[in-house]
Design a protein around this motif. Structure first.
Motif, PDB file in Angstrom:
ATOM      1  N   LEU A 173      60.795   0.395  56.913  1.00 24.21           N
ATOM      2  CA  LEU A 173      59.779   1.423  57.094  1.00 24.21           C
ATOM      3  C   LEU A 173      58.496   1.073  56.337  1.00 24.21           C
ATOM      4  N   THR A 174      58.631   0.427  55.195  1.00 26.50           N
ATOM      5  CA  THR A 174      57.441   0.004  54.454  1.00 26.50           C
ATOM      6  C   THR A 174      56.622  -0.992  55.261  1.00 26.50           C
ATOM      7  N   ARG A 175      57.293  -1.938  55.898  1.00 26.97           N
ATOM      8  CA  ARG A 175      56.564  -2.899  56.741  1.00 26.97           C
ATOM      9  C   ARG A 175      55.850  -2.191  57.887  1.00 26.97           C
ATOM     10  N   GLN A 176      56.511  -1.201  58.471  1.00 27.54           N
ATOM     11  CA  GLN A 176      55.889  -0.442  59.548  1.00 27.54           C
ATOM     12  C   GLN A 176      54.661   0.315  59.039  1.00 27.54           C
ATOM     13  N   LEU A 177      54.809   0.977  57.910  1.00 22.78           N
ATOM     14  CA  LEU A 177      53.713   1.771  57.356  1.00 22.78           C
ATOM     15  C   LEU A 177      52.521   0.903  56.959  1.00 22.78           C
ATOM     16  N   GLU A 178      52.797  -0.291  56.457  1.00 21.20           N
ATOM     17  CA  GLU A 178      51.704  -1.200  56.093  1.00 21.20           C
ATOM     18  C   GLU A 178      50.881  -1.598  57.312  1.00 21.20           C
ATOM     19  N   MET A 179      51.495  -1.570  58.491  1.00 21.18           N
ATOM     20  CA  MET A 179      50.781  -1.912  59.719  1.00 21.18           C
ATOM     21  C   MET A 179      49.877  -0.782  60.198  1.00 21.18           C
ATOM     22  N   THR A 180      50.051   0.415  59.648  1.00 22.69           N
ATOM     23  CA  THR A 180      49.281   1.559  60.133  1.00 22.69           C
ATOM     24  C   THR A 180      47.879   1.636  59.547  1.00 22.69           C
ATOM     25  N   VAL A 181      47.615   0.880  58.493  1.00 20.45           N
ATOM     26  CA  VAL A 181      46.330   0.971  57.800  1.00 20.45           C
ATOM     27  C   VAL A 181      45.648  -0.395  57.777  1.00 20.45           C
ATOM     28  N   ALA A 182      44.334  -0.362  57.695  1.00 22.33           N
ATOM     29  CA  ALA A 182      43.551  -1.588  57.837  1.00 22.33           C
ATOM     30  C   ALA A 182      43.822  -2.591  56.721  1.00 22.33           C
ATOM     31  N   ARG A 183      44.047  -2.098  55.499  1.00 24.86           N
ATOM     32  CA  ARG A 183      44.210  -2.999  54.359  1.00 24.86           C
ATOM     33  C   ARG A 183      45.683  -3.176  53.974  1.00 24.86           C
ATOM     34  N   GLY A 184      46.579  -2.765  54.827  1.00 23.73           N
ATOM     35  CA  GLY A 184      47.992  -3.022  54.627  1.00 23.73           C
ATOM     36  C   GLY A 184      48.540  -2.516  53.314  1.00 23.73           C
ATOM     37  N   ALA A 185      49.204  -3.412  52.584  1.00 24.14           N
ATOM     38  CA  ALA A 185      49.865  -3.054  51.335  1.00 24.14           C
ATOM     39  C   ALA A 185      48.896  -2.594  50.258  1.00 24.14           C
ATOM     40  N   ALA A 186      47.621  -2.941  50.400  1.00 23.67           N
ATOM     41  CA  ALA A 186      46.637  -2.503  49.408  1.00 23.67           C
ATOM     42  C   ALA A 186      46.399  -0.997  49.485  1.00 23.67           C
ATOM     43  N   THR A 187      46.560  -0.429  50.687  1.00 25.97           N
ATOM     44  CA  THR A 187      46.403   1.023  50.884  1.00 25.97           C
ATOM     45  C   THR A 187      47.739   1.730  50.838  1.00 25.97           C
ATOM     46  N   MET A 188      48.716   1.193  51.543  1.00 28.33           N
ATOM     47  CA  MET A 188      50.029   1.820  51.642  1.00 28.33           C
ATOM     48  C   MET A 188      50.883   1.361  50.465  1.00 28.33           C
ATOM     49  N   THR A 189      50.628   1.990  49.314  1.00 26.63           N
ATOM     50  CA  THR A 189      51.286   1.577  48.078  1.00 26.63           C
ATOM     51  C   THR A 189      51.383   2.764  47.132  1.00 26.63           C
ATOM     52  N   GLY A 190      52.100   2.601  46.046  1.00 25.81           N
ATOM     53  CA  GLY A 190      52.154   3.619  45.004  1.00 25.81           C
ATOM     54  C   GLY A 190      52.630   4.968  45.506  1.00 25.81           C
ATOM     55  N   ASP A 191      51.956   6.038  45.057  1.00 26.28           N
ATOM     56  CA  ASP A 191      52.372   7.392  45.394  1.00 26.28           C
ATOM     57  C   ASP A 191      52.238   7.689  46.882  1.00 26.28           C
ATOM     58  N   VAL A 192      51.258   7.046  47.539  1.00 24.66           N
ATOM     59  CA  VAL A 192      51.092   7.278  48.974  1.00 24.66           C
ATOM     60  C   VAL A 192      52.299   6.751  49.737  1.00 24.66           C
ATOM     61  N   LEU A 193      52.707   5.529  49.454  1.00 21.99           N
ATOM     62  CA  LEU A 193      53.887   4.962  50.111  1.00 21.99           C
ATOM     63  C   LEU A 193      55.125   5.799  49.796  1.00 21.99           C
ATOM     64  N   LYS A 194      55.290   6.192  48.543  1.00 14.43           N
ATOM     65  CA  LYS A 194      56.451   7.013  48.162  1.00 14.43           C
ATOM     66  C   LYS A 194      56.492   8.302  48.961  1.00 14.43           C
ATOM     67  N   ALA A 195      55.328   8.902  49.168  1.00 15.48           N
ATOM     68  CA  ALA A 195      55.276  10.162  49.908  1.00 15.48           C
ATOM     69  C   ALA A 195      55.698   9.974  51.362  1.00 15.48           C
ATOM     70  N   TYR A 196      55.274   8.875  51.980  1.00 14.71           N
ATOM     71  CA  TYR A 196      55.673   8.635  53.365  1.00 14.71           C
ATOM     72  C   TYR A 196      57.157   8.304  53.483  1.00 14.71           C
ATOM     73  N   LEU A 197      57.719   7.682  52.457  1.00 14.56           N
ATOM     74  CA  LEU A 197      59.144   7.355  52.473  1.00 14.56           C
ATOM     75  C   LEU A 197      60.015   8.548  52.086  1.00 14.56           C
ATOM     76  N   ALA A 198      59.426   9.533  51.411  1.00 21.91           N
ATOM     77  CA  ALA A 198      60.195  10.616  50.790  1.00 21.91           C
ATOM     78  C   ALA A 198      61.144  11.357  51.729  1.00 21.91           C
ATOM     79  N   PRO A 199      60.755  11.685  52.974  1.00 24.96           N
ATOM     80  CA  PRO A 199      61.681  12.443  53.825  1.00 24.96           C
ATOM     81  C   PRO A 199      62.959  11.695  54.187  1.00 24.96           C
ATOM     82  N   HIS A 200      63.002  10.413  53.874  1.00 28.15           N
ATOM     83  CA  HIS A 200      64.125   9.589  54.321  1.00 28.15           C
ATOM     84  C   HIS A 200      64.954   9.028  53.164  1.00 28.15           C
TER      85      HIS A 200
END
Length: 277
Positions: free
Chosen positions: A158-185
């Motif tokens: 899911l992290t790899r998928q989420l990194e594809m959703t934003v222009a800067r990849g892992a630089a944006t989809m990281t830290g608390d933001v990534l945790k929040a998107y992963l949280a429901p699962h």
């Protein structure tokens, strides 16, 4: 207080939602792999500008119920949207919808045009644009296997998928933001629900079967798209603009599929301009 502080039962399903502000109602519908968290940098500004805003988690997503033996397809979610509006005594609303939520918005506008004041679709699935070949293979051949993934393997996918959703990849989809998107699962139920309630219903028939009806839409339609969307190519935005009467397209440079993560200020500005025009 959580972003969605309230719960409502619609057709026997508990929906977590937020209903704030005054004025003409605006309904926000999120996409996948996501939930209402994606609107956190947009919705409060729309509320503050003098609008009544309803934001909710689709059943099977986020904090809403993950019902057993209940259809959570795009078609069923469209019916539940009507039930939600009825429960909140909203006869007519502007709909702002992203990704798979955009399919719900399109279907609702086609089926109930009298209830849609305006429609904004953002990096939406449409026509035959979904699912990707990767998801199609998983749906057709490996869905049960994927439901049994351990947490670390699931998080990696899911992290790899989420990194594809934003222009800067892992630089944006990281830290608390990534945790929040992963949280429901972050549980066995959450992992199974992702595949059962979201991935299982990635099916272009829900958009292809309304293709010929898009030309019947008469409400104002604004199509908003991230120029660098890796999942929904810009060509689909241009086709929607051509086939929906009087639709207007705005492309946001330097933004990906989760355009509200890459450019929340611009997205907010476009929404406010549209709903007040």
């Amino acid at each position: 207080m959580h972003f969605l502080p309230s719960n409502l039962i619609v057709d026997g399903v508990r929906i977590s939602y937020r209903d704030h502000g005054e004025g003409a109602p605006v309904v926000f519908i999120h996409g996948t792999p996501s939930y209402s968290y994606e609107w956190r940098n947009v919705v409060p500004h729309v509320e503050a500008a003098g609008h009544r805003v309803i934001t909710y988690d689709l059943p099977g997503y986020g904090r809403s119920e993950r019902p057993v033996d209940r259809d959570t397809s795009v078609a069923a979610q469209t019916d539940l949207l009507r039930g939600l509006l009825d429960a909140l005594d909203i006869q007519r609303a502007t709909i702002v919808a992203h990704d798979i939520g955009g399919a719900i918005g399109q279907r609702f506008a086609v089926a109930h045009p009298e209830r849609v004041r305006r429609l904004m679709i953002i990096d939406t699935v449409s026509y035959d644009s979904w699912p990707s070949e990767t998801w199609r293979k998983i749906i057709d051949e490996q869905l049960e296997e994927y439901m049994q993934l351990p947490q670390d393997a699931f998080d990696a996918i899911l992290t790899r998928q989420l990194e594809m959703t934003v222009a800067r990849g892992a630089a944006t989809m990281t830290g608390d933001v990534l945790k929040a998107y992963l949280a429901p699962h972050q549980s066995a139920l959450g992992r199974v629900s992702f595949f059962e309630h979201q991935v299982r219903h990635y099916n272009s028939r829900y958009t292809e079967e309304i293709t010929n009806q898009l030309a019947s839409l008469t409400m104002p339609v604004h199509i908003l798209w991230g120029e660098g969307d890796q999942w929904q190519p810009l060509a689909y935005a241009r086709r929607l603009t051509e086939e929906i009467p009087n639709a207007r397209l705005t492309v946001i440079p330097g933004a990906g599929h989760f355009v509200m993560e890459d450019a929340p200020e611009l997205v907010t500005e476009e929404i406010l301009d549209f709903i007040t025009s």
